[in-house]
Design an enzyme around this catalytic site. Structure first.
Site, PDB file in Angstrom:
ATOM      1  CB  CYS B  21     -70.579 -18.250 120.136  1.00 22.65           C
ATOM      2  SG  CYS B  21     -71.863 -17.086 119.665  1.00 22.65           S
ATOM      3  N   PRO B  22     -69.219 -16.083 122.274  1.00 19.14           N
ATOM      4  CG  PRO B  22     -67.983 -14.095 122.232  1.00 19.14           C
ATOM      5  CD  PRO B  22     -69.281 -14.688 122.722  1.00 19.14           C
TER       6      PRO B  22
END
Lengths: 379, 84
Positions: B21-22
């Site tokens: 992430c992200p």
């Protein structure tokens, strides 16, 4: 007391991580120094030095009790807020073991409650989770079959206040309330059987917590006991720490409404300004029923830890519930339970003397800090 | 990086295996306009945060989160419908 720091690096950092830990309150510092000189002896001894330590400890207990509107014999000092949580959760479970082995807890409890539950489960107990809404608010009490319901006074990551008194009054299940994030910042709700507080979250020293156990609550020590003054705790009493914690709590309780009002204005300003200044950002947590000093937001497409570093470089100390690069790789279970963006997360928590100038300085650098990370990602 | 054979009825598959992430959300945000309005995008992601962040992205960007599936290798597949 004037602070001129505006978060620029040459003025020293603006500390916006009060919810993790506060600097020692001046009242605590004075009490600590005095008690280190007079409160070193074993408070169980009958000689004059022992009596002096005992007097200080009893005084600290009475002050904490009065600030929390409970009786002195309902206050047990512990070596940390975490230990108070463990004693509270597991002790209430032990007291109700013949009724049920089920701990119900909200999905947004502090990790100390989660770990106490895991420990209970590893010893044959059961844990059930009670969900929250998008604002992080727990909407229902558990089924009557539960032995204990653990519900925080306020959430430590997003600031949302929990309806502890309402949910407790509608249920026969005794409530354990983790009040570590809330104590000293708001008046605590009622209706609970046991609660835990932590001194370094209100300006007392680290290493001092307290278990608050209401008269009549069914509680049994889940750990080996000790032969100290207070049979609910263990180890040699931290007498100077207890007095410093009490002095800080007394001072912040006296100034609570005034400080909260000032913080609320600053946090409202941040909540209203950020969405207008930074595209694709979500401010999370209840906008009204919340702690006065905390605001949390998540920025789309941003690595939260990179943002913490960018902001630190610009002179602002903030926390993040994101875990994009952390070794755990698991994002905040609080944000997850709320169903809000877990990356790009920042929590600002203001101390007592945070100023409008510091907040404006933060708001001035935030769009550029977010923009830089997004452009590095090719957006 | 779209796979040569998109999963089921998705027009575009984003293979985000191993990406933290992200990054899966950044890929989705950059590329969802490659499909027509009404069509599906499948995001294949090992990152645990994607389970929360893809529905949250849909909510914030006004797209539809359709649901979660599993790829042949057991990796979660998150399906999104472009609405605008």
């Amino acid at each position: 007391m004037t602070r001129t720091s505006q978060g620029a690096a040459d003025n020293g950092p603006a500390y916006f991580d009060a919810a993790s830990s506060l600097p020692l309150h001046p009242a605590a510092r004075d009490a600590l120094t005095a008690a280190l000189d007079k409160g070193y002896a074993d408070p169980r001894r009958l000689h004059s030095s022992g009596r002096s330590a005992r007097l200080i400890l009893d005084n600290a207990r009475a002050v904490v009790a009065s600030c929390l509107d409970v009786r002195p014999d309902e206050v047990t000092f512990t070596p940390s807020g975490t230990h108070a949580v463990h004693l509270g959760v597991l002790g209430l479970l032990a007291g109700r073991a013949r009724v049920s082995a089920t701990l119900a807890r909200s999905t947004v409890e502090h990790s100390s409650v989660v770990h106490a539950g895991d420990w209970h489960a590893s010893r044959g107990g059961e844990v059930v989770e009670v969900p929250v809404d998008r604002a992080g608010r727990c909407m229902s009490a558990p089924d009557a079959g539960a032995a204990v319901f653990a519900l925080q006074a306020a959430n430590h990551e997003v600031g949302t206040l929990q309806p502890v008194a309402d949910l407790a009054s509608g249920s026969d299940v005794p409530v354990f309330m983790d009040a570590c994030a809330a104590t000293g910042h708001v008046a605590l709700p009622g209706g609970w059987a046991a609660a835990a507080v932590s001194a370094h979250k209100w300006g007392g020293p680290a290493g001092v917590g307290a278990l608050i156990l209401r008269k009549g609550a069914r509680w049994r020590n889940p750990f080996p006991g000790d032969d100290r003054i207070d049979e609910r705790s263990i180890g040699f009493e931290n007498v100077p720490g207890a007095l410093a914690a009490a002095a800080a709590l007394q001072a912040v309780t006296a100034g609570r409404e005034e400080v909260a009002q000032r913080q609320r204005v600053l946090i409202d300003h941040i909540r209203n300004t950020i969405p207008a200044m930074v595209p694709d950002v979500e401010v999370v947590g209840d906008p009204d029923a919340r702690l006065p000093h905390i605001v949390t937001f998540s920025c789309l497409y941003v690595d939260g830890e990179a943002l913490v570093t960018e902001l630190d470089r610009r002179g602002f100390s903030v926390a993040s519930g994101s875990a994009c690069t952390a070794s755990t790789l698991a994002p905040s279970h609080v944000l997850e339970a709320m169903g809000v963006l877990t990356h790009g997360n920042v929590r600002l928590s203001l101390g007592r003397d945070a100023t409008r100038e510091q907040v404006d300085a933060f708001l001035a650098v935030l769009p550029e800090a977010v923009g830089r990370i997004r452009s590095d990602a090719g957006l | 990086m779209s796979a040569p054979f998109p999963a089921s009825d998705a027009t575009l598959e984003l293979d985000c295996r191993g990406l933290r992430c992200p990054v899966p959300i950044i890929r989705l945000g950059k590329r969802y306009t490659e499909v027509a309005v009404g069509e599906l995008i499948a995001v294949v992601a090992t990152d645990v945060a994607a389970r929360v962040d893809i529905p949250a992205w849909c909510r914030m960007r006004g797209q539809e989160y359709v649901g979660e599936d599993v790829a042949a290798d057991g990796v979660p597949v998150y399906r999104v419908r472009r609405l605008s």
